[in-house]
Design an enzyme around this catalytic site. Structure first.
Site, PDB file in Angstrom:
ATOM      1  CG  ASP A 119      -4.780  -7.281  15.502  1.00 40.64           C
ATOM      2  OD1 ASP A 119      -5.655  -6.584  16.054  1.00 40.64           O
ATOM      3  OD2 ASP A 119      -3.569  -7.017  15.556  1.00 40.64           O
ATOM      4  CG  ASP A 162      -2.205  -0.756   1.004  1.00 40.93           C
ATOM      5  OD1 ASP A 162      -2.415  -1.236  -0.123  1.00 40.93           O
ATOM      6  OD2 ASP A 162      -3.005  -0.888   1.954  1.00 40.93           O
TER       7      ASP A 162
END
Length: 515
Positions: free
Chosen positions: A263, A110
Site C-alpha cells: 500500500d 486466497d
C-alpha cells in the site's frame, strides 16, 4: 581488574558516543513531533474543510439519465482464512448505498482452508441471489500475497469499465454512505488519486493491549495523516478503507509485491508522478484491532520492516525524480521515511532500554536531564492528543511502546539490511466483533470459561524469551541504581521491567483497562 582495564579506554567512549547519537535522534523526533503539533493546530483553526478546499458536489440520480451519471466503482475485499469476519465485510460492502448497476463487488479469496473457502463462496452466492453484483474470485497460488490478489483482481475483463476501486480488508465494515461521501472528491478533482478514510475500532475496550493500539493509531490518523494531506497532499495509503482512481494505479505501475507494505509502495510511486491524496477524518470505517499479543507482534513486524525495506529500495528513485518539488522530496525522505519509520523506533529502544540503563553501570557517562526526561515527556504529551479518553493510561502506554520498540527496531534493521524475514507475511488474526462474541458466550457452562485466547494451559506457548531477557537486564540495572545510583532511575526501570515481564509471559492481552 579486566572491567577496569577496558572501561576507561573502550566502554566509556563507546557509551558516550551512544548517548550523543541517541540525543541527536531524540532531537530529530522532538522537532518532527513539534512541527506536526503546530501544523495540526493551524489546520484545525484556519484550514478550510476538504469540501471547501476541493471541488465537491454530491452525485444525484437524474430523472432522465437514471444512474448513468454515477461512475462504475469496484469494491475489492481480499481475504485469507477469515472465518470469523467474512460475513461482516461482505455484508457491509453489499449494503453500500450506490446504484447496483454501477457497482462491482469482488471477493478475492486466497484461503487455504477448503471449508472456509466454501463458506465464503456460499455467502457471496447468497448476496448474488439478492441481485447484488458480487463475484467470488480465487487464485491457484498466493503469489504476491495481498498485492498479488489485488493486482490479479484488476486484470479481470469485467473490471475494465470501472473508474475507481475501493479496498476493504476482511474486518472492515464501511457505512452505507461511504461511497457517496468519498467518490465526489475523485469525480470533481481529476488530480486526486486517493481518498483515505479514518479507522475506528469496534474492540478498543476489550483489553489493555487494544487500548494501547488505539492510542498509537489515533495519533497516526488524527495528526500524521491529517498533516500530510493538508500540507503536501501526500501520506501513506493504509491499505484499506480507501478509494483509488484506477488510472492512477496503472500510471504508477500497479501493485508490486517487493515489500510487505504494498500500500505504501503504491502511494509513494503515485505521489512521485504528481498525483494528490486526500485524507477525510470525518469519514470513518469500523475495523478490528489484534487482541492477542502474538498477532500484534506479527503485525508490527510487517509494519516496521516493510517501510524500512521500501526506503532502501526507493530512496534514490525519490532523489532522481523530477516531477515533484525539492521540498516534497525532503518531506518524503526525511520526515515520512527516515524520522517516522526508522528513527522513531530505534531511539525509543536504543536510548531508554539499552543506553540509559547502561549509563547506570558506567557512572562516568552522563545523560543530560533534558534528554532523559524533558524531551521524552513533551513527545509523549504530543502523542497523547489523538485519544483524550485514554490520557490516564499514558504512563502504561509509554512502558508498552518501549517494549514494542524492541520488535520494531529489530524489524526495521531486517528491512534496511533486507535480511531473512524482510518479506515475511503473516495475516493478522481476526476474532470478530468482541461485543457480539461476549454476548454469544454468556450462557456457556463454567467448564468452558477459560477462553482459548487466555491460554492458561499453554503457558510455554505464550512465553517470549526476548522480552524476558530484557526484563532481567533492566531489573539488574534498577537494583544497581537503587544501591549505588544518584538519579533515581530505578523507579522507571522497575516499572519497565514489570512491563517486559508481563509481555514476556504473554499476559498483556488479558489485562482489562479501567474506562
Amino acid at each position: 581488574m579486566m572491567w577496569e582495564l577496558i572501561k576507561a579506554p573502550l566502554i566509556v567512549p563507546l557509551l558516550t558516543l551512544g548517548v550523543y547519537i541517541c540525543l541527536a535522534m531524540s532531537l530529530m523526533l522532538f522537532i518532527e513531533r513539534l512541527y506536526m503539533g503546530v501544523v495540526i493546530i493551524l489546520v484545525k483553526l484556519f484550514w478550510k474543510k476538504p469540501e471547501k478546499r476541493y471541488n465537491y458536489e454530491l452525485l444525484q440520480e437524474d430523472l432522465e439519465m437514471g444512474s448513468s451519471n454515477f461512475p462504475v466503482v469496484l469494491i475489492q475485499i481480499p481475504m485469507f482464512n477469515e472465518k470469523e469476519v467474512y460475513k461482516i465485510s461482505i455484508g457491509a460492502a453489499c449494503g453500500l448505498s450506490w446504484p447496483s448497476d454501477r457497482l462491482v463487488i469482488q471477493v478475492l479469496d486466497d484461503s487455504t482452508d477448503p471449508t472456509i473457502k466454501q463458506m465464503v463462496e456460499v455467502e457471496c452466492q447468497r448476496w448474488a441471489n439478492k441481485g447484488i453484483n458480487i463475484i467470488y474470485q480465487i487464485r491457484e497460488t498466493r503469489g504476491g500475497y495481498k498485492a498479488g490478489a489485488l493486482k490479479e483482481g484488476l486484470k479481470r475483463s469485467y473490471v475494465k469499465h470501472c473508474e475507481y476501486v475501493a479496498i476493504f480488508d476482511a474486518d472492515f465494515r464501511p457505512e452505507p454512505d461511504f461511497l457517496r461521501r468519498a467518490i465526489p472528491f475523485l469525480v470533481h478533482n481529476p488530480q486526486i488519486a486517493l481518498v483515505q478514510a479514518r479507522w475506528r475500532f469496534v474492540n478498543s475496550d476489550e483489553c489493555l493491549l487494544t487500548r494501547m493500539q488505539e492510542m498509537s493509531l489515533d495519533y497516526h490518523f488524527k495528526v500524521e495523516q491529517e498533516v500530510g494531506s493538508a500540507t503536501h497532499a501526500f501520506f501513506g495509503f493504509n491499505g484499506t478503507a480507501g478509494v483509488w482512481r484506477i488510472a492512477a494505479i496503472n500510471e504508477a505501475g500497479g501493485w508490486k509485491d517487493r515489500t510487505t507494505v504494498e500500500d505504501m509502495d503504491l502511494a509513494v510511486r503515485a505521489s512521485l508522478r504528481g498525483w494528490k491524496f486526500l485524507y477525510l477524518g470525518d469519514l470513518q470505517v469500523k475495523s478490528e484491532l489484534p487482541s492477542t499479543f502474538n498477532a500484534f507482534r506479527f503485525q508490527q513486524h510487517r509494519w516496521s520492516c516493510g517501510p524500512a525495506n521500501l526506503f532502501r529500495k526507493m530512496v534514490m528513485e525519490i532523489v532522481r525524480n523530477k516531477k515533484v518539488t525539492l521540498w516534497k522530496k525532503v518531506y518524503v525522505i526525511y520526515s515520512f521515511f527516515f524520522v517516522r519509520k526508522i528513527i522513531a523506533h530505534m531511539v525509543t529502544f536504543c536510548f531508554y532500554c539499552v543506553v540509559l540503563p547502561l549509563t547506570i553501570l558506567v557512572p562516568e557517562v552522563h545523560v543530560p536531564i533534558w534528554g532523559a526526561v524533558y524531551i521524552p515527556s513533551i513527545i509523549t504529551i504530543l502523542n497523547s492528543v489523538g485519544t483524550p479518553r485514554s490520557v490516564h493510561l499514558l504512563f502504561y502506554w509509554i512502558l508498552f511502546e518501549n517494549v514494542m520498540s524492541l520488535h520494531r527496531t529489530k524489524a526495521t534493521l531486517i528491512g534496511l539490511l533486507e535480511a531473512g524475514r524482510a518479506n515475511e507475511w503473516v495475516v493478522t488474526e481476526k476474532l470478530g466483533d468482541s461485543a457480539t462474541k461476549k454476548d454469544s458466550t454468556k450462557n456457556k457452562t463454567n467448564a468452558k470459561a477459560p477462553s482459548k485466547r487466555l491460554g492458561f494451559f499453554k503457558f510455554g506457548d505464550r512465553m517470549h524469551t526476548l522480552e524476558l531477557g530484557f526484563g532481567v537486564f533492566l531489573f539488574f540495572c534498577g537494583c544497581y541504581d537503587f544501591v549505588h545510583g544518584k538519579n533515581n532511575y530505578f523507579v522507571y526501570l522497575f516499572l519497565q521491567t514489570l512491563t517486559f515481564l508481563i509481555t514476556g509471559f504473554g499476559y498483556i492481552g488479558t489485562i482489562i483497562p479501567s474506562s
